[in-house]
Scaffold this active site. Sequence first.
Site, mmCIF file in Angstrom:
data_model
loop_
_atom_site.group_PDB
_atom_site.id
_atom_site.type_symbol
_atom_site.label_atom_id
_atom_site.label_comp_id
_atom_site.label_asym_id
_atom_site.label_seq_id
_atom_site.Cartn_x
_atom_site.Cartn_y
_atom_site.Cartn_z
ATOM 1 C CB SER A 1 -0.869 0.014 1.260
ATOM 2 O OG SER A 1 -1.458 1.295 1.439
ATOM 3 C CE1 TYR B 1 -3.912 -2.514 5.095
ATOM 4 C CE2 TYR B 1 -3.144 -0.304 4.550
ATOM 5 C CZ TYR B 1 -3.709 -1.510 4.159
ATOM 6 O OH TYR B 1 -4.068 -1.710 2.852
ATOM 7 C CE LYS C 1 -1.448 -4.111 2.956
ATOM 8 N NZ LYS C 1 -1.666 -5.337 2.166
HETATM 9 P P1 NAP Z 1 -11.516 -6.020 0.812
HETATM 10 O O1 NAP Z 1 -12.462 -5.529 -0.210
HETATM 11 O O2 NAP Z 1 -11.813 -5.807 2.258
HETATM 12 O O3 NAP Z 1 -11.266 -7.593 0.565
HETATM 13 C C1 NAP Z 1 -10.387 -8.281 1.397
HETATM 14 C C2 NAP Z 1 -10.204 -9.689 0.875
HETATM 15 O O4 NAP Z 1 -9.294 -10.356 1.770
HETATM 16 C C3 NAP Z 1 -11.491 -10.483 0.859
HETATM 17 O O5 NAP Z 1 -11.537 -11.272 -0.296
HETATM 18 C C4 NAP Z 1 -11.363 -11.354 2.105
HETATM 19 O O6 NAP Z 1 -12.005 -12.618 1.954
HETATM 20 C C5 NAP Z 1 -9.878 -11.587 2.164
HETATM 21 N N1 NAP Z 1 -9.444 -11.968 3.504
HETATM 22 C C6 NAP Z 1 -9.648 -11.329 4.675
HETATM 23 N N2 NAP Z 1 -9.115 -12.029 5.683
HETATM 24 C C7 NAP Z 1 -8.574 -13.149 5.132
HETATM 25 C C8 NAP Z 1 -7.871 -14.250 5.649
HETATM 26 N N3 NAP Z 1 -7.615 -14.380 6.969
HETATM 27 N N4 NAP Z 1 -7.460 -15.219 4.795
HETATM 28 C C9 NAP Z 1 -7.712 -15.135 3.459
HETATM 29 N N5 NAP Z 1 -8.375 -14.095 2.916
HETATM 30 C C10 NAP Z 1 -8.795 -13.117 3.744
HETATM 31 O O7 NAP Z 1 -10.059 -5.406 0.592
HETATM 32 P P2 NAP Z 1 -9.406 -4.732 -0.709
HETATM 33 O O8 NAP Z 1 -9.635 -3.277 -0.619
HETATM 34 O O9 NAP Z 1 -9.806 -5.474 -1.919
HETATM 35 O O10 NAP Z 1 -7.859 -4.975 -0.397
HETATM 36 C C11 NAP Z 1 -7.121 -6.013 -1.021
HETATM 37 C C12 NAP Z 1 -5.645 -5.797 -0.726
HETATM 38 O O11 NAP Z 1 -5.249 -4.519 -1.217
HETATM 39 C C13 NAP Z 1 -5.308 -5.794 0.754
HETATM 40 O O12 NAP Z 1 -4.040 -6.378 0.977
HETATM 41 C C14 NAP Z 1 -5.256 -4.319 1.098
HETATM 42 O O13 NAP Z 1 -4.463 -4.071 2.222
HETATM 43 C C15 NAP Z 1 -4.658 -3.776 -0.171
HETATM 44 N N6 NAP Z 1 -4.899 -2.355 -0.398
HETATM 45 C C16 NAP Z 1 -6.158 -1.877 -0.536
HETATM 46 C C17 NAP Z 1 -6.349 -0.513 -0.763
HETATM 47 C C18 NAP Z 1 -7.718 0.093 -0.940
HETATM 48 O O14 NAP Z 1 -7.794 1.327 -1.030
HETATM 49 N N7 NAP Z 1 -8.798 -0.690 -1.024
HETATM 50 C C19 NAP Z 1 -5.237 0.327 -0.826
HETATM 51 C C20 NAP Z 1 -3.971 -0.200 -0.679
HETATM 52 C C21 NAP Z 1 -3.811 -1.552 -0.468
HETATM 53 P P3 NAP Z 1 -13.291 -13.048 2.848
HETATM 54 O O15 NAP Z 1 -14.347 -12.037 2.585
HETATM 55 O O16 NAP Z 1 -13.590 -14.411 2.357
HETATM 56 O O17 NAP Z 1 -12.804 -13.043 4.267
#
Ligand code: NAP
Length: 267
Positions: A163, A176, A180
């Site tokens: 991130s 977090y 990261k």
């Molecule tokens: P999200 O919409 O909250 O989705 C999170 C995903 O992670 C879901 O598919 C969830 O599956 C899975 N997950 C959660 N706990 C888990 C576990 N213990 N084992 C396996 N899977 C698990 O998040 P997102 O925004 O798509 O983020 C995805 C990645 O991008 C993350 O690493 C996040 O830190 C990173 N990121 C996001 C942003 C942003 O702005 N959204 C920015 C920078 C980085 P279940 O629903 O089945 O639990």
Amino acid sequence: MVASIQDSANPEQAPDAPLQPQAKPAPVALVTGASRGIGRAIALELGRFGATVVVNYSSSPDAAESVVAELTAAGGRAWSVRADVADEEQVEAMVKTVLERESRLDVLVNNAGITRDGLLMRMKTDDWRQVLDLNLTGVFLCTRAVSRSMLKARHGRIINITSVVALMGNPGQANYSAAKAGVIGLTRSTAAEFASRGITVNAVAPGFIDTDMTQELNQEPILAAIPLGRMGQPAEVAGAVRFLAFDPAAAYITGQVLQVDGGMVMR
Ligand code: NAP
């Protein structure tokens, strides 16, 4: 129909090499946390480019199945597997299942992640540990679990989702951003260890992307900090991952952090 990636999956093959009698099998990609958000978009993108996609999830089986159904309906191959990526035994079992079913694993995308935000002074130790366990130790566990087969195959692409807060810090996200930032160090060390076997390891650093994770945030100050003036879309992160996973030009890129952040952090 999914696009063929036969050419791009085999960048080492010389252009004038004789045609192979049989087409190469489709590459297999394991995407963690692929039931929703960015992981879902990555799964769909890699499937669109011809990969067999293993959709990992933890608590959303229906959402994971809908990703599988969408990939299958488009003519691809996909299946889902439940595993908490912070749990060593579950990770080992998941990778064993993938190798037993597919006999190969070409791409690992460490995407699963959570937030447990709060100011450091009041942050519960549990919230610190949960975020570090999943967002950092989970990446280590999955990478170690796939390493034996990739090292033996002398081929593989590992892409870790970090991130921009790893680069700039963020009030309320000490856990977090530490996790990261750890992912970036882990990416570089792993890249150095695996390079001699033809395996690349890179990180993608999204800025603010429109997913469940960012629904609760006050968007006004965020938008003001993004030169491109908008949140990113999951598909835009997925495109960067697909480049690192499949584009022949990415074969010479390793240990790097590719920012997909609308210009938020320029260094
Ligand atoms: P999200 O919409 O909250 O989705 C999170 C995903 O992670 C879901 O598919 C969830 O599956 C899975 N997950 C959660 N706990 C888990 C576990 N213990 N084992 C396996 N899977 C698990 O998040 P997102 O925004 O798509 O983020 C995805 C990645 O991008 C993350 O690493 C996040 O830190 C990173 N990121 C996001 C942003 C942003 O702005 N959204 C920015 C920078 C980085 P279940 O629903 O089945 O639990």
